[in-house]
Structure formats: structure tokens, C-alpha cells
Design an enzyme around this catalytic site. Structure first.
Site, short mmCIF file in Angstrom:
data_model
loop_
_atom_site.label_atom_id
_atom_site.label_comp_id
_atom_site.label_asym_id
_atom_site.label_seq_id
_atom_site.Cartn_x
_atom_site.Cartn_y
_atom_site.Cartn_z
N LYS A 80 -6.16 -0.80 -7.41
CA LYS A 80 -7.50 -0.75 -6.79
C LYS A 80 -8.57 -0.66 -7.89
O LYS A 80 -9.61 -1.33 -7.82
CB LYS A 80 -7.61 0.44 -5.84
CG LYS A 80 -6.75 0.32 -4.60
CD LYS A 80 -7.11 -0.90 -3.77
CE LYS A 80 -6.17 -1.09 -2.58
NZ LYS A 80 -6.27 -2.41 -1.96
N LYS A 134 0.78 -1.25 0.00
CA LYS A 134 0.00 0.00 0.00
C LYS A 134 0.81 1.29 0.00
O LYS A 134 0.24 2.36 0.18
CB LYS A 134 -0.96 -0.01 1.19
CG LYS A 134 -0.24 -0.07 2.52
CD LYS A 134 -1.12 0.30 3.69
CE LYS A 134 -0.33 0.29 4.98
NZ LYS A 134 -1.07 0.71 6.15
N SER A 160 -10.31 1.93 -2.17
CA SER A 160 -9.79 3.17 -1.59
C SER A 160 -10.40 4.39 -2.27
O SER A 160 -10.76 4.35 -3.45
CB SER A 160 -8.27 3.18 -1.80
OG SER A 160 -7.73 4.45 -1.57
N TYR A 207 -0.15 1.77 -7.33
CA TYR A 207 -1.00 1.32 -6.20
C TYR A 207 -2.47 1.63 -6.49
O TYR A 207 -3.33 0.77 -6.39
CB TYR A 207 -0.56 2.01 -4.89
CG TYR A 207 -1.60 1.86 -3.79
CD1 TYR A 207 -1.75 0.66 -3.12
CD2 TYR A 207 -2.47 2.91 -3.46
CE1 TYR A 207 -2.72 0.51 -2.14
CE2 TYR A 207 -3.44 2.77 -2.48
CZ TYR A 207 -3.56 1.57 -1.82
OH TYR A 207 -4.54 1.42 -0.86
N ASN A 215 -9.67 7.95 4.87
CA ASN A 215 -8.36 7.86 5.55
C ASN A 215 -8.49 7.21 6.93
O ASN A 215 -8.87 7.89 7.90
CB ASN A 215 -7.74 9.25 5.67
CG ASN A 215 -7.28 9.78 4.34
OD1 ASN A 215 -8.07 9.92 3.40
ND2 ASN A 215 -6.01 10.07 4.21
P1 NAD Z 1 -1.30 -3.40 6.11
O1 NAD Z 1 -0.05 -3.41 5.31
O2 NAD Z 1 -1.21 -3.05 7.55
O3 NAD Z 1 -2.02 -4.83 6.01
C1 NAD Z 1 -1.94 -5.64 4.87
C2 NAD Z 1 -1.63 -7.06 5.32
O4 NAD Z 1 -1.60 -7.91 4.18
C3 NAD Z 1 -0.29 -7.19 6.02
O5 NAD Z 1 -0.45 -7.96 7.20
C4 NAD Z 1 0.59 -7.90 5.01
O6 NAD Z 1 1.57 -8.72 5.64
C5 NAD Z 1 -0.44 -8.73 4.25
N1 NAD Z 1 -0.08 -9.05 2.87
C6 NAD Z 1 0.32 -8.23 1.87
N2 NAD Z 1 0.52 -8.92 0.74
C7 NAD Z 1 0.25 -10.21 1.02
C8 NAD Z 1 0.28 -11.41 0.26
N3 NAD Z 1 0.67 -11.43 -1.00
N4 NAD Z 1 -0.08 -12.57 0.87
C9 NAD Z 1 -0.46 -12.58 2.17
N5 NAD Z 1 -0.50 -11.48 2.94
C10 NAD Z 1 -0.15 -10.31 2.36
O7 NAD Z 1 -2.34 -2.46 5.35
P2 NAD Z 1 -3.74 -1.88 5.84
O8 NAD Z 1 -3.56 -0.44 6.11
O9 NAD Z 1 -4.32 -2.75 6.89
O10 NAD Z 1 -4.57 -2.01 4.49
C11 NAD Z 1 -5.42 -3.10 4.23
C12 NAD Z 1 -6.05 -2.93 2.88
O11 NAD Z 1 -6.78 -1.71 2.84
C13 NAD Z 1 -5.07 -2.86 1.71
O12 NAD Z 1 -5.64 -3.52 0.61
C14 NAD Z 1 -4.95 -1.38 1.44
O13 NAD Z 1 -4.59 -1.12 0.12
C15 NAD Z 1 -6.37 -0.92 1.73
N6 NAD Z 1 -6.46 0.50 2.07
C16 NAD Z 1 -5.73 0.99 3.12
C17 NAD Z 1 -5.80 2.34 3.43
C18 NAD Z 1 -4.98 2.91 4.57
O14 NAD Z 1 -4.85 4.12 4.65
N7 NAD Z 1 -4.45 2.11 5.49
C19 NAD Z 1 -6.62 3.19 2.69
C20 NAD Z 1 -7.37 2.65 1.63
C21 NAD Z 1 -7.28 1.30 1.34
C1 UD1 Z 2 -2.36 8.44 0.73
C2 UD1 Z 2 -2.28 8.02 -0.70
C3 UD1 Z 2 -3.54 7.23 -1.07
C4 UD1 Z 2 -3.68 6.02 -0.14
C5 UD1 Z 2 -3.68 6.52 1.31
C6 UD1 Z 2 -3.69 5.38 2.27
C7 UD1 Z 2 -0.90 9.70 -1.83
C8 UD1 Z 2 -0.89 10.83 -2.81
N1 UD1 Z 2 -2.12 9.19 -1.54
O1 UD1 Z 2 -3.53 9.22 0.87
O2 UD1 Z 2 -3.46 6.78 -2.39
O3 UD1 Z 2 -4.89 5.34 -0.39
O4 UD1 Z 2 -2.49 7.30 1.54
O5 UD1 Z 2 -2.50 4.67 2.25
O6 UD1 Z 2 0.13 9.27 -1.34
N2 UD1 Z 2 0.61 15.05 5.09
C9 UD1 Z 2 1.50 15.99 5.58
N3 UD1 Z 2 2.66 15.56 6.13
C10 UD1 Z 2 3.00 14.24 6.19
C11 UD1 Z 2 2.10 13.29 5.70
C12 UD1 Z 2 0.92 13.73 5.14
O7 UD1 Z 2 1.22 17.19 5.53
O8 UD1 Z 2 4.10 13.93 6.69
C13 UD1 Z 2 -0.67 15.50 4.53
C14 UD1 Z 2 -0.86 15.16 3.06
O9 UD1 Z 2 -0.42 16.19 2.25
C15 UD1 Z 2 -2.38 14.98 2.99
C16 UD1 Z 2 -2.78 14.50 4.40
O10 UD1 Z 2 -1.69 14.82 5.24
O11 UD1 Z 2 -2.98 16.21 2.78
C17 UD1 Z 2 -3.05 13.02 4.43
O12 UD1 Z 2 -1.94 12.33 3.88
P1 UD1 Z 2 -1.82 10.74 3.91
O13 UD1 Z 2 -2.00 10.26 5.30
O14 UD1 Z 2 -0.54 10.38 3.24
O15 UD1 Z 2 -3.06 10.23 3.08
P2 UD1 Z 2 -3.54 10.59 1.60
O16 UD1 Z 2 -2.62 11.49 0.90
O17 UD1 Z 2 -4.95 11.01 1.68
#
Ligand code: NAD
Ligand code: UD1
Length: 338
Positions: A155, A86, A126, A151, A181
Site C-alpha cells: 500500500k 489482502k 489503507s 501487504y 475498517n
Molecule cells: P476482496 O478480496 O474482496 O476484493 C478484491 C478483488 O480483486 C477480488 O474480487 C479478487 O478476485 C480481485 N483480484 C485480486 N487480484 C487480482 C488480479 N491480479 N487481477 C484481477 N483481479 C484481482 O477485497 P476487498 O476487501 O474488497 O478489498 C479491496 C481493496 O481494498 C484491496 O486493495 C484491499 O487491499 C483494500 N483494503 C481493504 C480493506 C478491508 O478491510 N477489506 C481495508 C483497507 C484496504
Molecule cells: C487488519 C490488518 C490491516 C488490514 C485490515 C483489513 C493486521 C495486524 N492488520 O486490520 O493491515 O488493512 O485488517 O484487511 O492484521 N480481533 C479479535 N479477534 C478476531 C479478529 C480480530 O479480537 O478473531 C480484533 C483485533 O485484535 C483488532 C480488531 O479485532 O483489534 C480488528 O481486527 P481486524 O478486523 O483483523 O482488522 P485490523 O487488525 O484493524
């Protein structure tokens, strides 16, 4: 007890969802390769719920391993597919790794669901699929934009793959959840987000600055066309997000779903500065910060309309921001041993 396979269940959102599923009476088996998580998450989950989830350490891109594991758990009624890489920046540098991991893991999952007649999938999508939206808040009807990173592309592709699979095989039902987020941690402070290396995302960066691991927060740009000039996002508590997966599964069990899509956010946008101030107010910790240049690719403002999830799933974001901030800080203090 209905069994659910949770791919990526040791990760940030997966671990909170496992807790929510167990509390709701589901049996959970986690498939995870621990590429971005730790095995002791299983201990923490069982400390919280009193139940240790079953665990299969495997890579979802390994078809044979998936087939073996699915055959052991062919009584499952659904899969929640979190397993993905991610890090947006890393995906630009290593596109093949991202496409391979995120797409192949999904393809194998769908193939095994067909093979073993497992009917339901909930997929982690996402808000990134909306790109820079024309109108706010974004609804599920808002147009999708070509993603600016591999990335994000994974999605959009994954959503298409799931739709086409459901069209071809009506025995498979899907709910696509578009997360905004996710922030915060479990109130116990036992599970939370474990960024490896320097965090890319705002919230873990904030808590690491508060813990003294980083000197100061760099705020990326204060010249956006927003009320205070800072970027706006919809920050959703991870425990609320976890509950949405339980609601989605219950919905699929009750109703004949084909493919349904839901935005998961609070419905409210907060600027970076508002989030910083909320953290300081909730924790009493002052955050040193500096305003730096805009981060390339950042969306100026986005927040969700989550009315559909409210109405169809009976799901609401309910955790007050102050509590989310305190939980995030509690988790960081535990991790840092403060
Ligand atoms: P994370 O990295 O904490 O969790 C993902 C888990 O999947 C991890 O435990 C990792 O070890 C496992 N993994 C990855 N690839 C694998 C594979 N090939 N086989 C088995 N296990 C595998 O991430 P998260 O923040 O919990 O995100 C979970 C999902 O939500 C992801 O699909 C991510 O893209 C999506 N998502 C996250 C956010 C965010 O901000 N955290 C936002 C939008 C979408
Ligand atoms: C980012 C990803 C998005 C992904 C999401 C969750 C980008 C452009 N987008 O979203 O695709 O789904 O993470 O993994 O990377 N910020 C600061 N200082 C920092 C970090 C962030 O000012 O050190 C600001 C950013 O400019 C943004 C906000 O905080 O405005 C949120 O940032 P972030 O947590 O990285 O999330 P997204 O950018 O929304």
C-alpha cells in the site's frame, strides 16, 4: 453515461462500489480474475440495481490481457483499482506473491491509463500506512510508518508509484482513499464479504460465530492501554465507503485534481468489546467469546479524522452502527442458508 473500469469489482468493497456507481448513473465494467470472489456476484449486483455490469475475466498482472481489455474500453473516464490480495498473515508467508500481484496489477493499470488516455484513478489504500500512530485521530498529515507486513508495504509502495506517475504525467489524476475498517453488507443481504477459510478479520468472525460455524470468538488481548483494555478501531459501513468512491470520481470530474488523499472512517473509535455488544444488541444473538493473547502486530488504537473527505468530497459516514450490524447478519444468514 460515463464509463468506469472497476478492477476487483467482484470483491467485497468493489461490488458495493459498483452498486453505488450504477445508482449514481455511471456505466461500470469490471475486470476481475475471481481469485477472491465469485462470478455470481454479477447476478446479485444486477438483482439490486437492475443493471448487469459488463465483465472481463482477467488477471490485472497480465499485461497483454489488460491491453486487450483497455482497448475494448478505451472510452472509460476512470479506473477504480481494488484488485489486490489482502490477507496480512499470508503476505508475511508469501511476500513475492503479494508484491507481484499488488504492485504489477497497479503498474499495468497505470501503463494502460497512459496508453489509452484514461485520466482518473481512485486507489484503495489503507489505514495500515499509519502503523501505530503517535496521535489520535489520524489525519492525512499524520506520518506514514514502515509497514509490518508485505501487504502493508504494497500500500505504501502503491501510493508512491501513483504519486510519481502523476508528477511525470499531469494528464493523470489520482485520489488515494485510506480505508479504516470496512464492515457490513448491502441492506438487501445479496452482497457482502466472502472470507475464504477461517476469517482473519473481526466482523466476519463475529457473524460466523453467530451462525454457529465457529464455536466462539477469540478476543485478542484485554490489557491494552485503552479505556476498557480492548483494541480500538474505526469501523466504517461498506455502503458508506462505496459512496465515497462515487464522491471521489465526481470531485475529479469537476476539479483539476493532481493527487489527493482522504481518510475514510467514521471519526469514532470502538473497542472490540463495544463492537461485540453492538452486534448482540442489534441482532439479539448472544456471542460466546474468550479473551486470548494479543495478536502480534496489532495496533492498540486507531481511528480517523475524516474532516477532509467531509469538506472536499461532501462525503459523510452516515449508516447507524445498528443497521450495519443487522446488514452483516442478514448477509451471513443468506450465505449460511439460515
Ligand atoms: P476482496 O478480496 O474482496 O476484493 C478484491 C478483488 O480483486 C477480488 O474480487 C479478487 O478476485 C480481485 N483480484 C485480486 N487480484 C487480482 C488480479 N491480479 N487481477 C484481477 N483481479 C484481482 O477485497 P476487498 O476487501 O474488497 O478489498 C479491496 C481493496 O481494498 C484491496 O486493495 C484491499 O487491499 C483494500 N483494503 C481493504 C480493506 C478491508 O478491510 N477489506 C481495508 C483497507 C484496504
Ligand atoms: C487488519 C490488518 C490491516 C488490514 C485490515 C483489513 C493486521 C495486524 N492488520 O486490520 O493491515 O488493512 O485488517 O484487511 O492484521 N480481533 C479479535 N479477534 C478476531 C479478529 C480480530 O479480537 O478473531 C480484533 C483485533 O485484535 C483488532 C480488531 O479485532 O483489534 C480488528 O481486527 P481486524 O478486523 O483483523 O482488522 P485490523 O487488525 O484493524
Amino acid at each position: 453515461m460515463a464509463k468506469i473500469i472497476v478492477n476487483g469489482g467482484c470483491g467485497y468493497i468493489g461490488s458495493h462500489t459498483t452498486v453505488a456507481l450504477q445508482n449514481a448513473g455511471f456505466e461500470v465494467v469490471i475486470f476481475d480474475n475471481l481469485s477472491n470472489s465469485r462470478l455470481d456476484t454479477l447476478d446479485k449486483i444486477s438483482e439490486i440495481t437492475g443493471i448487469r455490469p459488463e465483465f472481463e475475466q482477467l488477471d490485472c498482472t497480465d499485461k497483454q490481457a489488460m491491453q486487450d481489455a483497455f482497448s475494448r474500453h478505451n472510452d472509460a473516464i476512470g479506473v477504480i483499482h481494488f484488485a489486490a490480495l489482502k490477507a496480512v498473515g499470508e503476505s508475511v508467508e508469501k511476500p513475492i506473491m503479494y508484491y507481484r500481484n499488488n504492485i504489477l496489477s497497479l503498474l499495468n493499470t497505470l501503463e494502460m491509463m497512459e496508453k489509452f488516455n484514461i485520466p482518473n484513478i481512485v486507489f484503495s489504500s489503507s489505514a495500515t500506512v499509519y502503523g501505530i500512530p503517535d496521535e489520535l485521530p489520524v489525519t492525512e498529515e499524520s506520518p506514514l510508518r514502515p509497514a509490518t507486513s508485505p501487504y502493508g508495504q504494497t500500500k505504501i509502495m502503491a501510493e508512491t508509484i501513483i504519486r510519481d506517475t502523476v508528477t511525470a504525467n499531469p494528464k493523470i489524476h489520482a485520489v488515494l482513499l485510506r480505508y479504516f475498517n470496512p464492515i457490513g453488507a448491502h441492506p438487501s443481504g445479496k452482497i457482502g464479504e466472502l472470507p475464504i477459510g477461517v476469517p482473519n478479520n473481526l466482523m466476519p468472525y463475529i457473524t460466523q460465530v453467530a451462525a454457529g460455524i465457529r464455536e466462539r470468538l477469540n478476543i485478542f488481548g484485554n490489557d491494552y492501554d485503552t479505556p476498557d483494555g480492548f483494541c480500538i478501531r474505526d469501523y466504517i459501513d461498506v455502503n458508506d465507503l462505496a459512496e465515497a468512491h462515487v464522491a471521489a470520481l465526481n470531485h475529479m470530474i469537476k476539479k483539476d485534481v493532481t493527487v489527493e488523499i482522504y481518510n475514510l472512517g467514521t471519526g469514532h473509535g470502538l473497542s472490540v468489546m463495544e463492537l461485540v455488544k453492538a452486534f448482540e444488541a442489534a441482532t439479539g444473538v448472544k456471542l460466546p467469546y474468550a479473551i486470548t493473547a494479543r495478536r502480534p502486530g496489532d495496533v492498540p488504537a486507531i481511528w480517523a479524522c475524516s474532516d477532509l473527505a467531509n469538506k472536499q468530497l461532501g462525503w459523510y459516514a452516515k449508516t447507524p452502527l445498528e443497521e450495519t450490524m443487522r446488514n452483516a447478519w442478514k448477509w451471513q444468514k443468506n450465505v449460511s442458508g439460515i
